[in-house]
Design an enzyme around this catalytic site. Structure first.
Site, PDB file in Angstrom:
ATOM      1  N   HIS A   1     -11.312   8.325  -0.204  1.00  0.00           N
ATOM      2  CA  HIS A   1     -10.367   8.833   0.785  1.00  0.00           C
ATOM      3  C   HIS A   1      -9.183   9.515   0.115  1.00  0.00           C
ATOM      4  O   HIS A   1      -8.588  10.444   0.684  1.00  0.00           O
ATOM      5  CB  HIS A   1      -9.882   7.701   1.675  1.00  0.00           C
ATOM      6  CG  HIS A   1      -9.175   6.600   0.954  1.00  0.00           C
ATOM      7  ND1 HIS A   1      -9.770   5.831  -0.023  1.00  0.00           N
ATOM      8  CD2 HIS A   1      -7.890   6.134   1.067  1.00  0.00           C
ATOM      9  CE1 HIS A   1      -8.898   4.955  -0.475  1.00  0.00           C
ATOM     10  NE2 HIS A   1      -7.759   5.112   0.155  1.00  0.00           N
TER      11      HIS A   1
ATOM     12  N   TYR B   1      -0.913  11.392   2.149  1.00  0.00           N
ATOM     13  CA  TYR B   1      -1.841  11.251   1.023  1.00  0.00           C
ATOM     14  C   TYR B   1      -1.881  12.512   0.169  1.00  0.00           C
ATOM     15  O   TYR B   1      -1.989  12.440  -1.064  1.00  0.00           O
ATOM     16  CB  TYR B   1      -3.241  10.926   1.537  1.00  0.00           C
ATOM     17  CG  TYR B   1      -3.470   9.444   1.716  1.00  0.00           C
ATOM     18  CD1 TYR B   1      -4.082   8.696   0.728  1.00  0.00           C
ATOM     19  CD2 TYR B   1      -3.076   8.791   2.885  1.00  0.00           C
ATOM     20  CE1 TYR B   1      -4.293   7.333   0.872  1.00  0.00           C
ATOM     21  CE2 TYR B   1      -3.283   7.435   3.050  1.00  0.00           C
ATOM     22  CZ  TYR B   1      -3.891   6.710   2.042  1.00  0.00           C
ATOM     23  OH  TYR B   1      -4.096   5.358   2.193  1.00  0.00           O
TER      24      TYR B   1
ATOM     25  N   ASP C   1       0.831  -1.195   0.000  1.00  0.00           N
ATOM     26  CA  ASP C   1       0.000   0.000   0.000  1.00  0.00           C
ATOM     27  C   ASP C   1       0.874   1.258   0.000  1.00  0.00           C
ATOM     28  O   ASP C   1       1.673   1.459  -0.912  1.00  0.00           O
ATOM     29  CB  ASP C   1      -0.961  -0.076   1.193  1.00  0.00           C
ATOM     30  CG  ASP C   1      -2.057   0.972   1.174  1.00  0.00           C
ATOM     31  OD1 ASP C   1      -1.842   2.040   1.806  1.00  0.00           O
ATOM     32  OD2 ASP C   1      -3.102   0.747   0.552  1.00  0.00           O
ATOM     33  N   ARG C   2       0.773   2.105   1.014  1.00  0.00           N
ATOM     34  CA  ARG C   2       1.602   3.326   1.055  1.00  0.00           C
ATOM     35  C   ARG C   2       3.080   2.965   1.047  1.00  0.00           C
ATOM     36  O   ARG C   2       3.889   3.634   0.404  1.00  0.00           O
ATOM     37  CB  ARG C   2       1.293   4.159   2.310  1.00  0.00           C
ATOM     38  CG  ARG C   2      -0.151   4.474   2.561  1.00  0.00           C
ATOM     39  CD  ARG C   2      -0.823   5.152   1.392  1.00  0.00           C
ATOM     40  NE  ARG C   2      -0.248   6.478   1.154  1.00  0.00           N
ATOM     41  CZ  ARG C   2      -0.535   7.232   0.090  1.00  0.00           C
ATOM     42  NH1 ARG C   2      -1.349   6.763  -0.848  1.00  0.00           N
ATOM     43  NH2 ARG C   2      -0.008   8.426  -0.070  1.00  0.00           N
TER      44      ARG C   2
ATOM     45  N   HIS D   1      -7.193  -7.049   0.765  1.00  0.00           N
ATOM     46  CA  HIS D   1      -6.092  -6.104   0.587  1.00  0.00           C
ATOM     47  C   HIS D   1      -4.950  -6.365   1.555  1.00  0.00           C
ATOM     48  O   HIS D   1      -3.787  -6.145   1.218  1.00  0.00           O
ATOM     49  CB  HIS D   1      -6.636  -4.684   0.788  1.00  0.00           C
ATOM     50  CG  HIS D   1      -5.626  -3.592   0.660  1.00  0.00           C
ATOM     51  ND1 HIS D   1      -4.926  -3.344  -0.493  1.00  0.00           N
ATOM     52  CD2 HIS D   1      -5.206  -2.661   1.562  1.00  0.00           C
ATOM     53  CE1 HIS D   1      -4.122  -2.311  -0.318  1.00  0.00           C
ATOM     54  NE2 HIS D   1      -4.264  -1.886   0.924  1.00  0.00           N
TER      55      HIS D   1
END
Length: 286
Positions: free
Chosen positions: A146, A206, A101-102, A266
């Site tokens: 988001h 983000y 992910d990030r 996920h």
């Protein structure tokens, strides 16, 4: 047994890290809304024959959370530099790198900016930043609401999220998982505690991905830069749902690519750790 320590990587930033094992190093970078704890199963297995380095990214978990002074504070370029400096402080000039992910976005940027340090690269369940934004369109983009919320200028998104932090972060822990038992109550509570204490820095991370990170990716694409090391991508079948060919998008960035579809939620390092370990061990042998 994992050793805990904090390592200075910038003038005002120390990263919290757990380290165990011996042998060729691999750095594991967590995703959202998690901390390094997401790697608990994978790290224990890999530490049998590798040095495993599990940090909290800047702005997350027990690592420092500098105030957002500008777009560079939480750019993936800055966060990738943190990782290279962390490895160097631990005595490693070259290392394998896996991110979810990030953390995968940080790993990709590290591979592009520091190819002399990154020997192998694995990405779990993301597209590179530029492609991520390109495939979001129409009503299908609602799945990434988001991303748009936290892309807004400082102020409103932080207030909105802080006002219902457990609901906000817990929503993704519930929505993105297929096997809820993979994140037991104590781990879930640890994630929510960590995120609740890091709302401004998570939003800043983000926000950078909607601005400066896109600029960096576009500059690399225009210059023809690619990931020259062996790359393994583990991914859910987002492409069939949103109408894109994930493997083709990835191959434009990573000529030496193994793209593996994974049938789980996920949070694959927690839902299917044996699959992730197998893929990482296969990558490290290439």
């Amino acid at each position: 047994m994992f050793e805990e320590r904090k390592v200075r990587v910038d003038d005002d930033v120390e990263l919290f890290v757990r380290v165990s094992g011996s042998g060729n190093p691999i750095v594991l970078l967590h995703g959202f809304p998690q901390t390094h704890l997401m790697w608990r199963h994978v790290a224990a297995d890999l530490a049998r024959d590798h040095t495993v380095i599990c940090p909290d990214l800047r702005g997350y978990g027990a690592s420092d959370k500098p105030a957002e002074a500008g777009p560079d504070t939480y750019s993936k370029r800055t966060m990738a530099r943190d990782v290279v400096r962390l490895a160097a402080e631990l005595g490693f000039d070259r290392f394998a790198l896996a991110g979810h992910d990030r953390g995968a976005l940080v790993a990709i940027r590290a591979g592009l900016d520091h190819p002399q340090h990154v020997t192998h690269l694995a990405s779990l369940d993301v597209l590179p930043t530029l492609d991520m934004w390109d495939v979001m369109h129409g009503v299908s983009a609602a799945v990434g609401f988001h991303l748009y919320l936290m892309a807004q200028p400082p102020g409103l998104p932080e207030k909105m999220i802080a006002g219902a932090a457990d609901d906000f972060f817990g929503y993704f822990l519930d929505l993105w998982i297929q096997d809820p038992a993979a994140i037991p109550p104590d781990v879930r509570a640890a994630y929510l505690d960590a995120c609740r204490a890091a709302v401004p820095s998570i939003v800043a991370d983000y926000r950078a991905s909607a601005g400066i990170d896109v600029e960096h990716d576009r500059a690399d694409r225009d210059a023809g830069r690619v990931l020259g090391m062996p790359v393994t991508v583990l991914q859910q079948d987002w492409g069939s749902m949103l109408g894109f060919d994930a493997e083709a998008l990835w191959r434009a960035w990573a000529p030496d690519l193994e793209h593996l579809p994974v049938k789980c939620g996920h949070f694959m390092a927690e839902e299917a750790p044996e699959v992730v370990v197998g893929a990482l061990r296969g990558l490290l042998q290439r």
